[in-house]
Design a protein around this motif. Structure first.
Motif, mmCIF file in Angstrom:
data_model
loop_
_atom_site.group_PDB
_atom_site.id
_atom_site.type_symbol
_atom_site.label_atom_id
_atom_site.label_comp_id
_atom_site.label_asym_id
_atom_site.label_seq_id
_atom_site.Cartn_x
_atom_site.Cartn_y
_atom_site.Cartn_z
ATOM 1 N N HIS A 81 36.494 42.681 48.758
ATOM 2 C CA HIS A 81 36.161 41.260 48.641
ATOM 3 C C HIS A 81 34.872 41.006 49.407
ATOM 4 C CE1 HIS A 81 40.280 40.563 47.169
ATOM 5 N NE2 HIS A 81 40.639 41.403 48.117
ATOM 6 N N PRO A 103 42.955 35.788 44.121
ATOM 7 C CA PRO A 103 42.796 36.934 43.203
ATOM 8 C C PRO A 103 44.117 37.543 42.744
ATOM 9 C CG PRO A 103 41.175 37.069 44.955
ATOM 10 C CD PRO A 103 42.076 35.919 45.303
ATOM 11 N N HIS A 104 45.104 37.667 43.641
ATOM 12 C CA HIS A 104 46.361 38.283 43.221
ATOM 13 C C HIS A 104 47.100 37.399 42.219
ATOM 14 C CE1 HIS A 104 47.928 35.557 46.318
ATOM 15 N NE2 HIS A 104 49.135 35.720 45.786
ATOM 16 N N LYS A 144 33.279 33.591 41.955
ATOM 17 C CA LYS A 144 33.836 32.271 42.259
ATOM 18 C C LYS A 144 32.856 31.566 43.191
ATOM 19 C CE LYS A 144 38.198 31.906 43.329
ATOM 20 N NZ LYS A 144 39.464 31.927 44.108
ATOM 21 N N TYR A 200 31.970 34.221 46.020
ATOM 22 C CA TYR A 200 32.939 35.307 46.220
ATOM 23 C C TYR A 200 32.824 36.304 45.071
ATOM 24 C CZ TYR A 200 35.058 32.034 49.527
ATOM 25 O OH TYR A 200 35.276 31.165 50.567
ATOM 26 N N LYS A 238 36.408 46.204 42.018
ATOM 27 C CA LYS A 238 37.541 47.137 41.983
ATOM 28 C C LYS A 238 37.058 48.543 42.332
ATOM 29 C CE LYS A 238 39.935 44.481 38.388
ATOM 30 N NZ LYS A 238 38.895 43.452 38.204
ATOM 31 N N ASP A 247 34.491 40.050 43.830
ATOM 32 C CA ASP A 247 35.484 41.120 44.018
ATOM 33 C C ASP A 247 35.088 42.320 43.173
ATOM 34 O OD1 ASP A 247 36.945 39.500 45.681
ATOM 35 O OD2 ASP A 247 38.305 38.809 44.101
ATOM 36 N N GLN A 294 45.525 35.428 40.079
ATOM 37 C CA GLN A 294 44.761 35.601 38.852
ATOM 38 C C GLN A 294 45.197 36.869 38.114
ATOM 39 O OE1 GLN A 294 40.676 35.559 40.130
ATOM 40 N NE2 GLN A 294 40.554 33.322 40.125
ATOM 41 N N ARG A 295 45.409 37.946 38.871
ATOM 42 C CA ARG A 295 45.846 39.194 38.241
ATOM 43 C C ARG A 295 47.248 39.047 37.649
ATOM 44 N NH1 ARG A 295 42.923 41.263 42.678
ATOM 45 N NH2 ARG A 295 44.775 41.407 43.987
#
Length: 558
Positions: free
Chosen positions: A549, A387-388, A416, A430, A434, A432, A390-391
């Motif tokens: 997560h 994820p990090h 995902k 998965y 925010k 996520d 991807q960001r």
């Protein structure tokens, strides 16, 4: 103008009377010098021609709407093509007279209708026999003969070459290169009747930095004239005024065409950006206006699909819409593939499509196979990233014109999915969330994931803000649902887990088995066994750094 105690004129130290000031734009106001012989060093002679070979005049002064303006402008472009063909027939004439006046023919031409090598034909220097003195001041005689457009009338203005040259590279080149002798003070411009009002407004603007016209058709005419005579400041001024006028879908689409119609496209970029924002905001829910959106041209569709705020169920829905629109507007497969490869395919954010739909992309005949393979491979690599990472990619992409790694505000959150066939069919999902997404759930909201598939059946995750039945406080809940309703029966083993940072392991919260029938769901109203206020606290054990997560591990039970 009065100067105090100055032996020599120096504009840097000149003291002007109070009535002479700068405009609100900060530019000097020379309105007092317009057509004033005392402040002029040249004479501008404007020969006004008929607008078409048939002698018609399509001045935009009679346009009551932008639709009228667009129709008249299209007709003028068609007339110009005919006139241009006729003018070329005169090219073989042997004109050998010595120049006296400089005549500039400014018949209207659009860059979208001419080859690059012919764009300079919009401004053509012509040679004219010296006046014998017997001709009348407003004589229609000129070097053109036969069936060339007839001069309807002539206007003369006293002009200041420094003022015009400072505002326009066109006039700077004209005054610095075109006049051989200082006594040759007269310059002649030849324009169509439809351009007369716009040219006069433009000339006044170059003196006073303001316009009197306030209608959209009038401003567009001035903008086009400013582009022809290279007055970028006027184009920007017109763009600002048009941005402040009420916009409609018709006007927005017209503004989107401007960059292909003008030479100085940068000057109208704020207007085209405003048009894109208007269309994106109006049609952000494309399902609500689907019939209307389907009729929009390519530029309008690109503006809508480029928006991050598009309200769609998922990127799969965007893909389906693009295919539907292109098939309706480009029935030929070759044209459709070209449009998808060069334009609309880049508006689809493939990394956020489901793997199930990505498989269909590879098999879709509308896309060139090499182009589709590249997009799908890029999307799968993105999905595989942490994820990090991807960001980070999304942040880097935001700095460029492309937005393919930037997530939209989907109705269904992307997930995902990792699938296994052996030793038995299984998938790990998965999700996520925010901090702001969780905050928006309070007090009774829900967020749903995109669908994923196991054993041929469609499933989804849903996060809720619930009321705890025993303790009567709000809490965070997570549920697993099956899309199929009715008599279908399907049994799965499931496990819910969560983590708050990338470094830690997922902590198992609940697991069990469940048989789905009739569209029911399984889950837990209070996944973390804590109140909502504790869950949303800054130092919450399960909600650190703004991202929660979640993992649902499912296995078909045999």
């Amino acid at each position: 103008m009065k100067y105090q105690n100055l032996d020599l004129f120096d504009p840097r130290t000149a003291v002007m009377d109070p009535e002479y000031s700068t405009t609100h734009t900060g530019e000097p106001d020379f309105a007092f010098a317009f057509d004033d012989v005392n402040f002029s060093d040249r004479i501008l002679r404007i020969e006004i021609l008929g607008d078409s070979i048939a002698g018609g005049s399509n001045s935009s002064g009679g346009c009551s709407s932008l639709a009228d303006w667009a129709r008249n402008r299209k007709r003028r472009r068609e007339d110009f093509r005919k006139e241009n063909d006729m003018y070329h027939s005169f090219a073989a004439l042997d004109i050998t007279a010595c120049p006296e006046d400089q005549i500039i023919c400014c018949n209207q031409i659009d860059s979208e209708d001419a080859d690059n090598e012919n764009q300079d034909e919009a401004v053509v220097a012509m040679i004219e026999e010296p006046n014998s003195g017997d001709e009348g001041a407003n004589s229609d005689d000129s070097t053109w003969n036969c069936d060339s457009p007839r001069v309807m009338r002539v206007k003369t203005l006293n002009i200041s070459s420094p003022i015009l040259a400072a505002k326009s590279p066109f006039f700077y080149k004209l005054f610095s290169n075109g006049m051989r002798e200082s006594e040759q003070r007269q310059v002649t411009l030849r324009i169509n009747a439809s351009e007369e009002a716009a040219l006069m407004e433009l000339l006044k603007f170059m003196y006073r930095n303001m316009l009197t016209t306030t209608t959209a058709p009038g401003l567009l005419d001035v903008l086009m004239a400013a582009d022809k005579f290279e007055v970028a400041s006027c184009m920007k001024y017109c763009s600002r005024l048009l941005c402040n006028l009420p916009m409609t879908p018709e006007s927005a689409l017209l503004y989107l065409e401007l960059p292909s119609s003008v030479l100085m496209a940068d000057a109208v970029r704020p207007l085209t950006d405003a048009a894109k924002q208007f269309l994106a905001a109006r049609y952000k829910d494309i399902t609500k206006f689907q019939e209307e959106v389907m009729k929009l041209p390519l530029a309008g569709i690109e503006a809508i699909l480029s928006s991050d705020d598009l309200q769609v169920a998922s990127e799969d829905a965007v893909y389906d819409f693009v295919l539907k629109w292109t098939r309706a507007h480009y029935p030929l497969i070759e044209e459709r593939r070209e449009i998808l490869s060069s334009r609309l395919g880049r508006c689809i954010r493939f990394p956020f499509m489901s793997c199930r739909k990505l498989r269909k992309v590879l098999a879709c005949n509308d896309f060139e196979h090499e182009f589709a393979s590249k997009l799908v491979l890029e999307a799968l690599f993105f999905k595989a990233e942490a994820p990090h990472r991807q960001r980070t990619q999304a942040a880097e992409e935001s700095a460029s014109s492309s937005r393919r790694f930037v997530e939209r505000a989907y109705k269904y959150r992307p997930v995902k999915v990792v699938e296994f066939e052996l030793p038995r069919q299984q998938c790990i999902v998965y999700l996520d969330l925010k901090r702001d997404e969780c905050a928006n759930l309070f007090p009774s909201g829900r967020v749903y994931s995109q669908a994923f598939h196991l054993g041929g059946q469609g499933f989804f995750l849903s996060a809720h803000c619930n009321m705890d039945q025993q303790s009567s406080f709000h809490c965070f809940g997570l549920f697993l649902g099956m899309q199929e309703k009715g008599s279908v029966s399907f049994t799965v083993d499931y496990e819910f887990a969560a983590r708050t940072t990338l470094a830690e392991e997922y902590v198992s919260k609940y697991k069990g088995n469940y048989t789905f029938t009739g569209g029911k769901a399984v889950g837990y109203r209070n996944l973390f066994a804590i109140p909502w206020t504790s869950f949303m606290a800054e130092d919450s054990l399960y909600f650190i750094k703004g991202v929660l997560h979640l993992r649902a591990e499912l296995t078909i039970r045999h």
